[in-house]
Enzyme design. Structure first.
Site, PDB file in Angstrom:
ATOM      1  N   GLY A  17     -16.689  82.996  -9.187  1.00 49.15           N
ATOM      2  CA  GLY A  17     -15.527  83.147  -8.310  1.00 49.15           C
ATOM      3  C   GLY A  17     -14.616  84.272  -8.779  1.00 49.15           C
ATOM      4  O   GLY A  17     -14.873  84.916  -9.808  1.00 49.15           O
ATOM      5  N   GLN A  18     -13.559  84.510  -8.033  1.00 47.19           N
ATOM      6  CA  GLN A  18     -12.626  85.608  -8.359  1.00 47.19           C
ATOM      7  C   GLN A  18     -12.069  85.466  -9.769  1.00 47.19           C
ATOM      8  O   GLN A  18     -12.091  86.398 -10.573  1.00 47.19           O
ATOM      9  CB  GLN A  18     -11.440  85.601  -7.396  1.00 47.19           C
ATOM     10  CG  GLN A  18     -11.773  85.734  -5.932  1.00 47.19           C
ATOM     11  CD  GLN A  18     -10.500  85.915  -5.123  1.00 47.19           C
ATOM     12  OE1 GLN A  18     -10.009  87.033  -4.971  1.00 47.19           O
ATOM     13  NE2 GLN A  18      -9.957  84.838  -4.590  1.00 47.19           N
ATOM     14  N   TYR A  68     -13.468  73.958  -4.647  1.00 44.78           N
ATOM     15  CA  TYR A  68     -13.847  74.031  -3.242  1.00 44.78           C
ATOM     16  C   TYR A  68     -12.603  74.530  -2.505  1.00 44.78           C
ATOM     17  O   TYR A  68     -11.627  73.796  -2.356  1.00 44.78           O
ATOM     18  CB  TYR A  68     -14.276  72.646  -2.740  1.00 44.78           C
ATOM     19  CG  TYR A  68     -14.705  72.645  -1.291  1.00 44.78           C
ATOM     20  CD1 TYR A  68     -16.010  72.990  -0.931  1.00 44.78           C
ATOM     21  CD2 TYR A  68     -13.810  72.313  -0.280  1.00 44.78           C
ATOM     22  CE1 TYR A  68     -16.395  73.004   0.401  1.00 44.78           C
ATOM     23  CE2 TYR A  68     -14.190  72.322   1.056  1.00 44.78           C
ATOM     24  CZ  TYR A  68     -15.484  72.672   1.383  1.00 44.78           C
ATOM     25  OH  TYR A  68     -15.876  72.695   2.699  1.00 44.78           O
ATOM     26  N   TYR A 106      -6.611  74.889 -12.700  1.00 42.64           N
ATOM     27  CA  TYR A 106      -5.739  75.589 -11.737  1.00 42.64           C
ATOM     28  C   TYR A 106      -5.502  74.727 -10.496  1.00 42.64           C
ATOM     29  O   TYR A 106      -6.460  74.209  -9.910  1.00 42.64           O
ATOM     30  CB  TYR A 106      -6.351  76.947 -11.352  1.00 42.64           C
ATOM     31  CG  TYR A 106      -6.446  77.821 -12.580  1.00 42.64           C
ATOM     32  CD1 TYR A 106      -5.359  78.594 -12.986  1.00 42.64           C
ATOM     33  CD2 TYR A 106      -7.574  77.778 -13.396  1.00 42.64           C
ATOM     34  CE1 TYR A 106      -5.403  79.327 -14.157  1.00 42.64           C
ATOM     35  CE2 TYR A 106      -7.636  78.517 -14.574  1.00 42.64           C
ATOM     36  CZ  TYR A 106      -6.543  79.285 -14.939  1.00 42.64           C
ATOM     37  OH  TYR A 106      -6.585  79.996 -16.119  1.00 42.64           O
ATOM     38  N   THR A 108      -2.606  74.610  -6.951  1.00 41.76           N
ATOM     39  CA  THR A 108      -2.334  75.468  -5.793  1.00 41.76           C
ATOM     40  C   THR A 108      -0.926  75.215  -5.258  1.00 41.76           C
ATOM     41  O   THR A 108      -0.371  74.118  -5.442  1.00 41.76           O
ATOM     42  CB  THR A 108      -3.349  75.181  -4.661  1.00 41.76           C
ATOM     43  OG1 THR A 108      -2.932  75.863  -3.477  1.00 41.76           O
ATOM     44  CG2 THR A 108      -3.442  73.701  -4.325  1.00 41.76           C
ATOM     45  N   TYR A 132      -7.633  69.868   1.685  1.00 42.50           N
ATOM     46  CA  TYR A 132      -7.767  70.717   0.489  1.00 42.50           C
ATOM     47  C   TYR A 132      -6.596  70.458  -0.470  1.00 42.50           C
ATOM     48  O   TYR A 132      -6.788  70.225  -1.659  1.00 42.50           O
ATOM     49  CB  TYR A 132      -7.802  72.192   0.918  1.00 42.50           C
ATOM     50  CG  TYR A 132      -7.563  73.161  -0.211  1.00 42.50           C
ATOM     51  CD1 TYR A 132      -8.568  73.462  -1.130  1.00 42.50           C
ATOM     52  CD2 TYR A 132      -6.314  73.790  -0.372  1.00 42.50           C
ATOM     53  CE1 TYR A 132      -8.328  74.354  -2.177  1.00 42.50           C
ATOM     54  CE2 TYR A 132      -6.079  74.674  -1.408  1.00 42.50           C
ATOM     55  CZ  TYR A 132      -7.088  74.957  -2.311  1.00 42.50           C
ATOM     56  OH  TYR A 132      -6.852  75.831  -3.343  1.00 42.50           O
ATOM     57  N   LYS A 136      -6.748  68.926  -4.279  1.00 42.47           N
ATOM     58  CA  LYS A 136      -6.273  69.697  -5.444  1.00 42.47           C
ATOM     59  C   LYS A 136      -5.166  68.930  -6.180  1.00 42.47           C
ATOM     60  O   LYS A 136      -5.082  68.970  -7.413  1.00 42.47           O
ATOM     61  CB  LYS A 136      -5.760  71.070  -4.996  1.00 42.47           C
ATOM     62  CG  LYS A 136      -6.842  72.017  -4.486  1.00 42.47           C
ATOM     63  CD  LYS A 136      -7.791  72.501  -5.579  1.00 42.47           C
ATOM     64  CE  LYS A 136      -7.136  73.453  -6.529  1.00 42.47           C
ATOM     65  NZ  LYS A 136      -8.085  73.917  -7.576  1.00 42.47           N
ATOM     66  N   TRP A 157      -2.160  82.396  -3.315  1.00 42.43           N
ATOM     67  CA  TRP A 157      -2.707  83.600  -2.668  1.00 42.43           C
ATOM     68  C   TRP A 157      -3.427  84.498  -3.687  1.00 42.43           C
ATOM     69  O   TRP A 157      -3.051  85.673  -3.901  1.00 42.43           O
ATOM     70  CB  TRP A 157      -1.584  84.362  -1.959  1.00 42.43           C
ATOM     71  CG  TRP A 157      -1.104  83.690  -0.699  1.00 42.43           C
ATOM     72  CD1 TRP A 157      -1.514  82.498  -0.181  1.00 42.43           C
ATOM     73  CD2 TRP A 157      -0.119  84.193   0.222  1.00 42.43           C
ATOM     74  NE1 TRP A 157      -0.843  82.228   0.976  1.00 42.43           N
ATOM     75  CE2 TRP A 157       0.010  83.243   1.263  1.00 42.43           C
ATOM     76  CE3 TRP A 157       0.662  85.336   0.263  1.00 42.43           C
ATOM     77  CZ2 TRP A 157       0.895  83.420   2.328  1.00 42.43           C
ATOM     78  CZ3 TRP A 157       1.541  85.516   1.326  1.00 42.43           C
ATOM     79  CH2 TRP A 157       1.649  84.563   2.344  1.00 42.43           C
TER      80      TRP A 157
HETATM   81  N1  LIG Z   1      -8.088  81.746  -3.621  1.00 37.00           N
HETATM   82  C1  LIG Z   1      -6.809  81.424  -3.421  1.00 37.00           C
HETATM   83  O1  LIG Z   1      -6.106  82.013  -2.592  1.00 37.00           O
HETATM   84  C2  LIG Z   1      -6.189  80.314  -4.248  1.00 37.00           C
HETATM   85  C3  LIG Z   1      -4.863  79.920  -3.954  1.00 37.00           C
HETATM   86  C4  LIG Z   1      -4.275  78.935  -4.746  1.00 37.00           C
HETATM   87  C5  LIG Z   1      -4.983  78.342  -5.767  1.00 37.00           C
HETATM   88  N2  LIG Z   1      -6.268  78.734  -6.013  1.00 37.00           N
HETATM   89  C6  LIG Z   1      -6.990  78.068  -7.109  1.00 37.00           C
HETATM   90  O2  LIG Z   1      -7.251  79.037  -8.119  1.00 37.00           O
HETATM   91  C7  LIG Z   1      -8.492  78.715  -8.762  1.00 37.00           C
HETATM   92  C8  LIG Z   1      -9.410  79.933  -8.750  1.00 37.00           C
HETATM   93  O3  LIG Z   1      -9.630  80.292  -7.395  1.00 37.00           O
HETATM   94  P1  LIG Z   1     -10.574  81.518  -6.961  1.00 37.00           P
HETATM   95  O4  LIG Z   1      -9.833  82.276  -5.939  1.00 37.00           O
HETATM   96  O5  LIG Z   1     -11.149  82.182  -8.143  1.00 37.00           O
HETATM   97  O6  LIG Z   1     -11.724  80.691  -6.222  1.00 37.00           O
HETATM   98  P2  LIG Z   1     -13.160  81.201  -5.714  1.00 37.00           P
HETATM   99  O7  LIG Z   1     -13.248  82.676  -5.747  1.00 37.00           O
HETATM  100  O8  LIG Z   1     -13.429  80.444  -4.460  1.00 37.00           O
HETATM  101  O9  LIG Z   1     -14.104  80.641  -6.883  1.00 37.00           O
HETATM  102  C9  LIG Z   1     -14.419  79.287  -6.993  1.00 37.00           C
HETATM  103  C10 LIG Z   1     -15.827  79.252  -7.529  1.00 37.00           C
HETATM  104  O10 LIG Z   1     -16.171  77.869  -7.752  1.00 37.00           O
HETATM  105  C11 LIG Z   1     -17.530  77.747  -7.362  1.00 37.00           C
HETATM  106  N3  LIG Z   1     -17.856  76.348  -7.122  1.00 37.00           N
HETATM  107  C12 LIG Z   1     -17.666  75.607  -6.009  1.00 37.00           C
HETATM  108  N4  LIG Z   1     -18.140  74.361  -6.211  1.00 37.00           N
HETATM  109  C13 LIG Z   1     -18.648  74.335  -7.476  1.00 37.00           C
HETATM  110  C14 LIG Z   1     -19.291  73.343  -8.247  1.00 37.00           C
HETATM  111  N5  LIG Z   1     -19.513  72.113  -7.771  1.00 37.00           N
HETATM  112  N6  LIG Z   1     -19.669  73.661  -9.500  1.00 37.00           N
HETATM  113  C15 LIG Z   1     -19.482  74.906 -10.012  1.00 37.00           C
HETATM  114  N7  LIG Z   1     -18.888  75.895  -9.317  1.00 37.00           N
HETATM  115  C16 LIG Z   1     -18.473  75.596  -8.053  1.00 37.00           C
HETATM  116  C17 LIG Z   1     -17.630  78.581  -6.110  1.00 37.00           C
HETATM  117  O11 LIG Z   1     -18.979  78.856  -5.826  1.00 37.00           O
HETATM  118  P3  LIG Z   1     -19.431  79.056  -4.290  1.00 37.00           P
HETATM  119  O12 LIG Z   1     -18.662  80.233  -3.795  1.00 37.00           O
HETATM  120  O13 LIG Z   1     -20.892  79.248  -4.417  1.00 37.00           O
HETATM  121  O14 LIG Z   1     -19.024  77.772  -3.595  1.00 37.00           O
HETATM  122  C18 LIG Z   1     -16.856  79.819  -6.537  1.00 37.00           C
HETATM  123  O15 LIG Z   1     -17.674  80.762  -7.189  1.00 37.00           O
HETATM  124  C19 LIG Z   1      -9.063  77.517  -8.035  1.00 37.00           C
HETATM  125  O16 LIG Z   1      -8.683  76.326  -8.709  1.00 37.00           O
HETATM  126  C20 LIG Z   1      -8.352  77.556  -6.695  1.00 37.00           C
HETATM  127  O17 LIG Z   1      -8.280  76.293  -6.061  1.00 37.00           O
HETATM  128  C21 LIG Z   1      -6.877  79.706  -5.278  1.00 37.00           C
END
Ligand SMILES: NC(=O)c1ccc[n+]([C@@H]2O[C@H](COP(=O)([O-])OP(=O)(O)OC[C@H]3O[C@@H](n4cnc5c(N)ncnc54)[C@H](OP(=O)(O)O)[C@@H]3O)[C@@H](O)[C@H]2O)c1
Length: 289
Positions: A17-18, A68, A106, A108, A132, A136, A157
């Site tokens: 992921g990111q 997720y 992390y 949200t 969601y 979380k 974000w």
């Molecule tokens: N993105 C946002 O805007 C945002 C906002 C607020 C908080 N956050 C939080 O910040 C944190 C990092 O977010 P991010 O943006 O890096 O998220 P991301 O890019 O969606 O990365 C999450 C990763 O987790 C993987 N994943 C999903 N289910 C899994 C499982 N059962 N076992 C192992 N890996 C799994 C996903 O794989 P797949 O892609 O193959 O499913 C993806 O590579 C997370 O806790 C997120 O909830 C994100």
């Protein structure tokens, strides 16, 4: 700036992921020992995968970047959202406690309902509006209840390397459409993964524990964010401000969820860059930091 942390070893979950990618890059650059298994062999909902990963790495710090994050799809997939964002996190927290591992996780801004009409701090009441957000919230509570030694950070974000983030999507929309409609009544804080990683590592090094808001500074509407990205890219698309309700998404979203990073900055004696600085660095590269 590199941090000296050779007494620690990290296990990074959600490595594709990111945030996971940014952790891998930073730990490798700083020469800090880590393991970041591919998600296919390290599914956080699979207890055997987790036990194998712990045995292979014997980490002192487990960083859970897996989540997720499909906010709309979660409405019809509540069980999956709960399995990844809550139940697996509870199991990981217990494993960390049993093995004396610091758990980093992390949350949200979507734990809030956006109805405060002011900036949120860590003491504000939570009230997620969608599946969601509830999953979380259950996850961060599981860490606080079960992990022993923990750090929970709430970003908002999030943008980094990946196809799913708003900046990447905006660039695609801008290439295909002269006029873009972007919500102007939805506000939060664009937050760059490099800043999240940097502050997380400082917190680990500092021995900090607890739950904190971890965002860039300032705040913006999604419309302002879009305008700024297009300006940086010298793109002349028309950006039309519209209400979020114009998009009829499956999940209800909170309108105003900027969170204050003041408590975290105070504890670590740092400033976290303004969101515009983080966006500029991401869009134009590190020469423009
Ligand atoms: N993105 C946002 O805007 C945002 C906002 C607020 C908080 N956050 C939080 O910040 C944190 C990092 O977010 P991010 O943006 O890096 O998220 P991301 O890019 O969606 O990365 C999450 C990763 O987790 C993987 N994943 C999903 N289910 C899994 C499982 N059962 N076992 C192992 N890996 C799994 C996903 O794989 P797949 O892609 O193959 O499913 C993806 O590579 C997370 O806790 C997120 O909830 C994100």
């Amino acid at each position: 700036m590199g941090l000296i942390m050779h007494d620690q070893s990290f296990l990074i979950l959600g490595s594709g992921g990111q945030l996971g990618k940014a952790f891998k890059a930073r730990l490798a650059a700083d020469g800090i020992p880590f393991l970041a298994p591919e998600e296919q062999v390290c599914n956080i909902t699979d207890a055997r995968h987790m036990e194998k990963a712990l045995a292979a790495c014997e980490p002192t710090v487990l960083v859970n970047c897996a989540a997720y994050n499909a906010v709309d799809d979660a409405e019809a997939n509540a069980d999956l959202a709960d399995a990844v964002n809550h139940k697996a996190v509870r199991a990981l927290s217990k494993l960390c406690r049993a093995n004396n591992i610091l758990m980093v996780h992390y949350g949200t801004d979507y734990v809030f309902d956006g109805k405060k009409h002011d900036i949120y701090d860590e003491d504000d009441a939570v009230n997620p509006l969608n599946v969601y957000g509830r999953s979380k919230l259950d996850g961060e509570r599981a860490v606080c209840d079960c992990a022993g030694e923990f750090l929970v950070f709430r970003p908002s974000w999030v943008f980094g390397e990946g196809a799913q983030n708003f900046i990447t999507k905006l660039r695609g929309w801008a290439a295909d459409n002269r006029v873009l409609r972007v919500s102007s009544d939805e506000a939060s804080i664009p937050t760059g993964v490099d800043n999240i990683v940097d502050v997380t590592l400082r917190a680990v090094q500092h021995g900090l524990r607890g739950l904190y808001h971890l965002t860039n500074s300032g705040y913006a509407s999604r419309y302002e964010w879009a305008r700024y990205v297009l300006e940086l890219l010298h793109l002349e698309n028309v950006v039309m401000p519209v209400p979020m309700s114009a998009f009829r998404s499956k999940a209800e979203r909170p309108l105003f969820t900027p969170m204050s990073n003041e408590r975290l900055c105070g504890r670590l004696n740092i400033d976290i860059p303004h969101w515009k600085d983080a966006v500029r660095q991401h869009v134009l590269g590190s020469d423009h930091a």
